[in-house]
Design a protein around this motif. Structure first.
Motif, mmCIF file in Angstrom:
data_model
loop_
_atom_site.group_PDB
_atom_site.id
_atom_site.type_symbol
_atom_site.label_atom_id
_atom_site.label_comp_id
_atom_site.label_asym_id
_atom_site.label_seq_id
_atom_site.Cartn_x
_atom_site.Cartn_y
_atom_site.Cartn_z
ATOM 1 N N THR A 60 -6.607 -5.282 -1.817
ATOM 2 C CA THR A 60 -6.697 -3.826 -1.993
ATOM 3 C C THR A 60 -7.083 -3.510 -3.432
ATOM 4 N N TYR A 61 -7.302 -4.546 -4.220
ATOM 5 C CA TYR A 61 -7.672 -4.325 -5.621
ATOM 6 C C TYR A 61 -9.162 -4.085 -5.790
ATOM 7 N N SER A 62 -9.934 -4.603 -4.826
ATOM 8 C CA SER A 62 -11.373 -4.402 -4.935
ATOM 9 C C SER A 62 -11.794 -3.296 -3.962
ATOM 10 N N GLU A 63 -12.629 -2.389 -4.405
ATOM 11 C CA GLU A 63 -13.019 -1.251 -3.563
ATOM 12 C C GLU A 63 -13.939 -1.666 -2.427
ATOM 13 N N THR A 64 -14.528 -2.846 -2.557
ATOM 14 C CA THR A 64 -15.511 -3.243 -1.551
ATOM 15 C C THR A 64 -14.895 -4.010 -0.391
ATOM 16 N N SER A 65 -13.622 -4.407 -0.489
ATOM 17 C CA SER A 65 -13.032 -5.174 0.609
ATOM 18 C C SER A 65 -12.920 -4.291 1.841
ATOM 19 N N ALA B 60 -9.867 -2.175 1.697
ATOM 20 C CA ALA B 60 -9.970 -1.024 0.792
ATOM 21 C C ALA B 60 -10.813 0.092 1.431
ATOM 22 N N GLN B 61 -11.858 -0.312 2.152
ATOM 23 C CA GLN B 61 -12.710 0.695 2.807
ATOM 24 C C GLN B 61 -11.941 1.463 3.888
ATOM 25 N N ASN C 44 -8.725 1.954 3.915
ATOM 26 C CA ASN C 44 -7.768 2.830 3.221
ATOM 27 C C ASN C 44 -8.460 4.058 2.634
ATOM 28 N N ALA C 45 -9.664 3.835 2.093
ATOM 29 C CA ALA C 45 -10.390 4.942 1.467
ATOM 30 C C ALA C 45 -10.773 6.002 2.502
ATOM 31 N N GLN C 46 -10.964 5.565 3.738
ATOM 32 C CA GLN C 46 -11.377 6.482 4.801
ATOM 33 C C GLN C 46 -10.186 7.016 5.613
ATOM 34 N N ARG D 139 -2.047 3.610 3.994
ATOM 35 C CA ARG D 139 -2.671 2.420 3.391
ATOM 36 C C ARG D 139 -2.297 1.170 4.179
#
Lengths: 393, 307
Positions: B47-52, B55-56, B58-60, B146
């Motif tokens: 979850t530290y990298s935005e591209t994983s 992470a995607q 969670n972002a959505q 998350r």
């Protein structure tokens, strides 16, 4: 099948094993899984490709039947987090000597030209693992034809914070009885000589440090105090007037050995071990010992150890050679063990410690034997063989 | 044949790979493959990298469904299934907890009120993870939710590495992801592997040993991360039902055929409590548990035999 046996003897159980489970106050209830849920769990394994563990098509009825029993071996600690171990060892030495002391002049084989020494020992260790601290006490004995010895040991061991260094303080006491066997011509009638006491107290401080993954060094300094009958009764001393008398030496002796040890691990299979010791005492003897050992691990359970030792000493101040002592001297010896000499000792050791024990018996943990040839500048040669067998409870 | 071992810090944890191979050179090549596999998994789960992918998703959260790989989709699906059988004690939406209430550096002097605690976990609910099997999409219903794979990721990685190594021909080995480990095959002498279970009070010392082959073990404990309030010891694990820390259990060890399952079940048993937790494990074929409570009482499932 034999399961893992933990080294050491369980003295105190740490965990109380409970058959009854208490009520939970967590908001969760014991809930029966639905059959399809249980089956999903077995398909769960399959998803990961782990087919070996899946029997497939199992209903809830059969589930517990196919489950293997898992054996878990508990390690026992005391209530304070101490680990207790008790080691029992029995050692047997057999040696023959080409010019060992002849007591009876007529005899071809005297009692000590071929001798067996038996030495059982018991060592109890309490280890406080989180503090890196151990305390050990032990007793042992050694019995030979003309010699009976009891010993006690107490030791305190403290590791440094990073666990790479270890300080040891040790105190040992040996309470010995020496059988007084006089040379035959000095015996009177049925005089069997009786026994005399010899006590040795030794204090020892040592420090060991792992310098890196491959190199370990240690330093040891001892202070040894001996009192009692320190001569050997069957040693003759021929005086300058041609008469024969017995060896006579003072009844106290203080010895100070200081030594260093180095181990270097050359890969997984070869270790270089070097040892040096300087020794001095208040009978004016000084000596140097240097030793090199090269243990070669053939397999994890079998190793060969060639070794070589060089030794050099000065005479004690009471030593004179054959026919040189005068009757006026209170202390005298012609024992060439106390004369100036140097010696070479070389040979090989074999060690076997199969994982499942020797002969398939896990209690017999280790067998070691060593053969060597000893050659001394004072015309003494000996072949020495020793066997060490370790029994673990 | 000989056992070689290599340790390396990966995914924020110490991974140790042990394999029985013919030479050190062969072993080094296999280690490189194992390390590459862990790094690949980290890229999916972090979850530290935005591209994983994680992470995607969670972002959505609360906005849109995200299309993910089969591998990630399956992992989430298995996780939701585990949530179901653990009554929500295992929950990959645990990442949505309001962490401002907790500071596990042992300086806390009181627990938050039950209301406040409950409020802190309002975003934790696995039922709000919506999967679309045909589209392979994941949607988090609530904004702020998350996903986090802290409770399953190490075991998942260990299992994946094992598969990579098995495919490369390694018939005997152990992958140990900081205590979540799987072992297959045997030692070079034909004996099963011997694995120690860490003592709950002594970090480096095992309290027990067992022989395993083709099995996995995971231990979850409160060795270091705990707080003491009014003389009671609380774990760093938060009960997702109440928002309060778990209490009363020092250590849970799960033995299972699969490292992912062992890892994922260790924490929920401590959350559920001894009775409910062990009752659950007892029903799952080939899965066993050992629990140690704060008073050092030992509880176990019936198929475990203590010696």
């Amino acid at each position: 099948m034999k399961k893992i046996v933990i080294s050491g003897l369980a003295l105190l159980a740490f965990f109380k094993i409970q058959a009854q489970t208490p009520k939970d106050s967590t908001g969760y209830k014991p809930t029966k899984l639905k059959i399809e849920e249980v089956n999903l769990v077995s398909s769960y394994y399959r998803q990961n490709g782990d087919n070996a563990s899946v029997t497939g098509g199992i209903g809830s009825q059969k589930l517990t039947d196919i489950a293997n029993v898992i054996d878990v071996t508990l390690v026992k600690y005391g209530k304070t987090g101490k680990k207790h171990t008790l080691d029992v060892e029995i050692g047997v030495d057999h040696y023959t000597s080409a010019s060992s002391d002849r007591v009876d002049l007529q005899a071809n084989t005297s009692a000590s030209s071929s001798d067996i020494r038996v030495y059982p020992s018991l060592l109890y260790t309490a280890e406080q693992i989180d503090k890196g601290r151990s305390f050990a006490i032990g007793v042992g004995s050694s019995t030979e034809y003309d010699y009976q010895s009891f010993n006690g040991t107490a030791a305190f061991i403290q590791k440094t914070k990073d666990r790479n260094g270890e300080f040891t303080a040790r105190f040992q006491a040996f309470l010995d009885q020496v059988k007084i066997i006089k040379p035959i011509e000095l015996r009177q009638g049925q005089d069997d000589g009786g026994t005399e006491a010899r006590n040795t107290f030794a204090g020892s401080l040592s420090y060991a440090q792992a310098i890196n993954k491959n190199l370990q060094v240690s330093l040891t300094a001892d202070y040894v105090q001996q009192t009692g009958y320190l001569s050997l009764p069957f040693h003759r001393v021929y005086l300058n007037d041609g008469t024969v008398s017995q060896e006579n030496l003072p009844d106290t002796r203080t010895k100070i050995p200081i030594g260093g040890r180095l181990s270097y691990f050359l890969g997984d299979h070869l270790i270089v071990r070097a040892f040096y010791r300087f020794y001095t005492d208040d009978w004016d003897m000084q000596s140097h010992t240097a030793e090199l050992e090269l243990p070669v691990k053939i397999t994890p359970f079998f190793s060969l150890t060639p070794f070589y030792r060089y030794y050099d000493q000065t005479r004690i101040k009471y030593f004179k050679a054959y026919g040189e002592h005068t009757a006026a001297e209170q202390y005298r010896t012609s024992n060439y063990d106390l004369s100036p000499f140097h010696s070479n000792f070389y040979g090989i050791g074999v060690r076997m410690a199969p994982e499942n024990g020797l002969f398939g018996n896990p209690h017999w943990a280790m067998l070691e034997f060593r053969v060597g040839h000893y050659d001394r500048s004072t015309d003494l040669n000996a072949n020495i063989a020793s066997v060490n067998l370790k029994y673990k409870v | 044949m000989e056992t070689f071992t290599h340790s390396e810090k990966l995914m924020g944890n110490m991974f140790t790979f042990s394999m029985v191979t013919a030479s050190e050179a062969a072993f080094k090549e296999l280690v490189a493959a194992a390390v590459a596999e862990v790094k690949r998994i980290e890229k999916i789960l972090t979850t530290y990298s935005e591209t994983s992918e994680t992470a995607q998703i969670n972002a959505q959260a609360g906005i849109a469904a995200v299309c993910v790989s089969d591998e990630t989709f399956d992992l989430i699906q298995r996780s939701l299934f585990l949530s179901e059988i653990t009554q929500g004690a295992f929950d990959i939406t645990y990442g949505g907890i309001d962490k401002s209430l907790w500071n596990f550096d042992r300086t806390m002097t009181s627990l938050p009120s039950p209301e406040k605690a409950l409020q802190s976990v309002h975003l934790v609910n696995y039922k709000n993870v919506i999967l679309n099997e045909s589209e392979k999409t994941v949607f988090l219903k609530e904004k702020g939710m998350r996903l986090g794979f802290g409770g399953i990721g190490k075991g998942f990685a260990a299992e994946k590495v094992k598969l990579v190594l098995q495919k490369a021909g390694v018939t005997d080995g152990i992958v140990n992801a900081s205590g979540d480990l799987c072992a297959w095959g045997t030692q070079p002498n034909g004996n099963p592997w011997t694995v120690g279970i860490a003592h709950p009070d002594l970090r480096d010392a095992p309290f027990s040993y067992l022989s395993i082959s083709n099995r996995a073990i995971a231990t979850s404990g409160t060795y270091e991360k705990f707080i003491t309030i009014n003389g009671k010891r609380y774990s760093h694990t938060i009960n997702p039902k109440t928002g309060l820390p778990v209490q009363g259990i020092k250590s849970v060890t799960i033995i299972a055929p699969n490292a992912e399952l062992a890892d994922a079940l260790a924490t929920p048993v401590s959350v559920m409590g001894i009775k409910s937790g062990l009752y659950l494990i007892e029903q799952i074929p080939e899965v066993h548990a050992i629990v140690i409570d704060d008073q050092n009482n030992l509880f176990k499932t019936s198929q475990i035999q203590l010696k």
